[in-house]
Design an enzyme around this catalytic site. Sequence first.
Site, short mmCIF file in Angstrom:
data_model
loop_
_atom_site.label_atom_id
_atom_site.label_comp_id
_atom_site.label_asym_id
_atom_site.label_seq_id
_atom_site.Cartn_x
_atom_site.Cartn_y
_atom_site.Cartn_z
CD GLU A 1 -2.80 1.45 2.29
OE1 GLU A 1 -3.73 2.29 2.17
OE2 GLU A 1 -2.63 0.77 3.32
CD GLU B 1 2.38 8.06 4.83
OE1 GLU B 1 2.85 9.15 4.46
OE2 GLU B 1 1.28 7.60 4.44
CG ASN C 1 10.47 10.12 -1.42
OD1 ASN C 1 9.75 10.68 -0.60
ND2 ASN C 1 11.70 10.52 -1.68
CG ASP D 1 -2.12 15.68 -1.20
OD1 ASP D 1 -3.06 16.31 -1.75
OD2 ASP D 1 -1.38 16.18 -0.34
CG ASP E 1 -12.24 12.02 -1.53
OD1 ASP E 1 -11.07 12.02 -1.94
OD2 ASP E 1 -12.61 12.72 -0.56
CG PHE F 1 -7.83 9.91 4.04
CD1 PHE F 1 -7.52 11.24 3.79
CD2 PHE F 1 -6.93 9.14 4.72
CE1 PHE F 1 -6.33 11.79 4.23
CE2 PHE F 1 -5.72 9.67 5.17
CZ PHE F 1 -5.42 11.00 4.92
CD GLU F 2 -14.37 4.54 1.29
OE1 GLU F 2 -15.24 4.09 0.51
OE2 GLU F 2 -13.42 3.85 1.72
#
Length: 239
Positions: A50, A75, A102, A125, A161, A202-203
């Site tokens: 992820e 991350e 990164n 982002d 989103d 976030f969702e």
Amino acid sequence: MSDGQERAWAAHSGFYLIEVERGRAATSIRPGDPIDPAATYGRAAPLVVEIGSGQGHAIVHAAQNAPETDFLAVEVFRAGLARTMLDADRAGVQNLRLVEANAPEVLEHLLPEASVDELWVFFSDPWHKSKHHKRRLIDPSFPPLAARALRDGGLLRLATDWEDYASQMRDVMTDAEDFAPAFDAAPDGWAPRFDGRVMTAFERKGLAKGRDIRDLVYRRRDRAEAPAVPVTADDAARP
């Protein structure tokens, strides 16, 4: 980081964190130093990565529910990694590792070629201001890096989103010769929601603001597959 995050980092990074050789920056990776997943996890198993794991809610949940699979959280924010470690330890998760780096360099330098079964990019982002769109992760430079890391038939799962970012993702992946859609489009043209993705902050935030959640999923073409090359009249006339 907060005091609690500092304690979590000190207590759990020895197990969960993959130490990497750095390049010029604190979150870069020196070329030529890939990991060996079997040695890292102590076994040979499918690997899910992820990118932009945030505080780790999605990947900790996934790792807890699929102990037969190995997971890697990528991350750059140390506080999020510390929270991920804390939650993973509390859940007794052993099949998860983290890397502070990164994402493009992880795909290019850290992961061996064809070592990943699924690659997830959920709610990266959106850089919603037009002048910042060039900072978005999913742009034409991304598919070749993802294709390098994914095994033949591996899946790239995307979710956002932001409608215009979703459209950009779809346009980029439509032009990516190493990938093919791996979903039956819903009536609105998007993939069904990935049921392996737990609902995160976030969702929820996007839904609360009335934004539609867009999912996409693509299959990495077999490396032996060559994209069809159109034959021109001149080509056909050659002996």
